[in-house]
Design a protein around this motif. Structure first.
Motif, PDB file in Angstrom:
ATOM      1  N   ALA A   1       4.305 -26.139 -15.502  1.00 57.54           N
ATOM      2  CA  ALA A   1       4.221 -27.083 -17.105  1.00 57.54           C
ATOM      3  C   ALA A   1       5.350 -26.037 -18.383  1.00 57.54           C
ATOM      4  O   ALA A   1       6.200 -26.716 -19.109  1.00 57.54           O
ATOM      5  CB  ALA A   1       3.328 -27.170 -17.491  1.00 57.54           C
ATOM      6  N   PHE A   2       5.150 -24.719 -18.570  1.00 61.45           N
ATOM      7  CA  PHE A   2       5.948 -23.223 -19.022  1.00 61.45           C
ATOM      8  C   PHE A   2       7.677 -23.948 -18.614  1.00 61.45           C
ATOM      9  O   PHE A   2       7.866 -24.202 -20.109  1.00 61.45           O
ATOM     10  CB  PHE A   2       5.560 -22.071 -18.882  1.00 61.45           C
ATOM     11  CG  PHE A   2       4.509 -21.888 -19.853  1.00 61.45           C
ATOM     12  CD1 PHE A   2       4.359 -22.153 -21.145  1.00 61.45           C
ATOM     13  CD2 PHE A   2       3.063 -21.816 -19.245  1.00 61.45           C
ATOM     14  CE1 PHE A   2       3.453 -22.263 -22.206  1.00 61.45           C
ATOM     15  CE2 PHE A   2       1.940 -21.984 -20.395  1.00 61.45           C
ATOM     16  CZ  PHE A   2       2.790 -21.582 -21.814  1.00 61.45           C
ATOM     17  N   ALA A   3       7.651 -24.021 -17.420  1.00 58.82           N
ATOM     18  CA  ALA A   3       8.765 -24.291 -16.994  1.00 58.82           C
ATOM     19  C   ALA A   3       9.680 -25.325 -17.503  1.00 58.82           C
ATOM     20  O   ALA A   3      10.904 -25.236 -17.725  1.00 58.82           O
ATOM     21  CB  ALA A   3       9.024 -24.310 -15.527  1.00 58.82           C
ATOM     22  N   GLN A   4       8.907 -26.256 -17.677  1.00 56.26           N
ATOM     23  CA  GLN A   4       9.526 -27.624 -17.725  1.00 56.26           C
ATOM     24  C   GLN A   4       9.591 -27.921 -19.669  1.00 56.26           C
ATOM     25  O   GLN A   4      10.826 -27.607 -19.376  1.00 56.26           O
ATOM     26  CB  GLN A   4       8.881 -28.777 -17.496  1.00 56.26           C
ATOM     27  CG  GLN A   4       9.499 -29.833 -17.943  1.00 56.26           C
ATOM     28  CD  GLN A   4       8.059 -31.324 -17.493  1.00 56.26           C
ATOM     29  OE1 GLN A   4       7.226 -31.447 -16.322  1.00 56.26           O
ATOM     30  NE2 GLN A   4       8.341 -32.302 -18.807  1.00 56.26           N
ATOM     31  N   LEU A   5       8.444 -26.997 -20.433  1.00 62.82           N
ATOM     32  CA  LEU A   5       9.437 -26.867 -21.717  1.00 62.82           C
ATOM     33  C   LEU A   5      10.165 -25.446 -21.778  1.00 62.82           C
ATOM     34  O   LEU A   5      11.112 -26.094 -23.322  1.00 62.82           O
ATOM     35  CB  LEU A   5       7.628 -26.294 -22.406  1.00 62.82           C
ATOM     36  CG  LEU A   5       6.361 -26.860 -22.833  1.00 62.82           C
ATOM     37  CD1 LEU A   5       5.454 -26.194 -22.572  1.00 62.82           C
ATOM     38  CD2 LEU A   5       7.172 -27.854 -23.470  1.00 62.82           C
ATOM     39  N   ALA A   6      10.435 -24.853 -21.000  1.00 63.47           N
ATOM     40  CA  ALA A   6      11.431 -23.849 -21.733  1.00 63.47           C
ATOM     41  C   ALA A   6      12.879 -25.185 -20.606  1.00 63.47           C
ATOM     42  O   ALA A   6      14.353 -24.760 -22.160  1.00 63.47           O
ATOM     43  CB  ALA A   6      11.328 -22.649 -20.474  1.00 63.47           C
ATOM     44  N   ARG A   7      12.956 -25.580 -19.868  1.00 63.44           N
ATOM     45  CA  ARG A   7      14.356 -26.595 -19.640  1.00 63.44           C
ATOM     46  C   ARG A   7      14.400 -27.409 -20.384  1.00 63.44           C
ATOM     47  O   ARG A   7      15.373 -27.693 -21.094  1.00 63.44           O
ATOM     48  CB  ARG A   7      14.039 -27.537 -18.282  1.00 63.44           C
ATOM     49  CG  ARG A   7      14.852 -27.012 -16.828  1.00 63.44           C
ATOM     50  CD  ARG A   7      14.715 -27.522 -16.355  1.00 63.44           C
ATOM     51  NE  ARG A   7      13.578 -27.833 -15.785  1.00 63.44           N
ATOM     52  CZ  ARG A   7      12.637 -28.041 -15.501  1.00 63.44           C
ATOM     53  NH1 ARG A   7      11.796 -26.790 -14.394  1.00 63.44           N
ATOM     54  NH2 ARG A   7      11.015 -28.346 -15.472  1.00 63.44           N
TER      55      ARG A   7
END
Length: 113
Positions: A98-104
């Motif tokens: 989820a954090f990776a998606q938020l960063a994107r």
């Protein structure tokens, strides 16, 4: 409205409150669903909500009981864990994915985010 993981998760949370707990959408929208950006408050999760405390007045029930019910039954692939804290706050911890998606999303949407 620009959709991102936080908005999508908030919509899922509101949907849970209205469909599973039979709360009106108007009341559900008065609850908080806040992204925690304060380094000093990381123990409170990535997102926190006062939903159980707001709903306790409506249901005339202990807010910790309501929070525990939500923590046990509200699930989402973006959530690693959901904890009950204090008098009935909900602390939501997101997955690494989820954090990776938020960063994107933050990179792609910049100011619109």
């Amino acid at each position: 409205m620009i959709m991102n993981l936080i908005t999508t998760l908030h919509q899922a949370f509101l949907s849970y409150l209205t469909t599973q707990l039979n709360v009106s959408l108007t009341l559900a929208k008065t609850t908080s669903f806040d992204l925690n950006t304060d380094d000093q408050k990381q123990q409170f999760g990535d997102i926190s909500s006062n939903a159980a405390m707001i709903l306790s007045k409506e249901f005339k029930r202990n807010p910790r009981e309501i929070a525990q019910e939500i923590a046990t039954n509200f699930t989402n692939p973006a959530i690693e864990k959901l904890e009950v804290a204090g008098p009935g706050f909900l602390n939501i911890f997101l997955t690494k994915k989820a954090f990776a998606q938020l960063a994107r999303e933050l990179f792609e949407q910049k100011q619109k985010f």
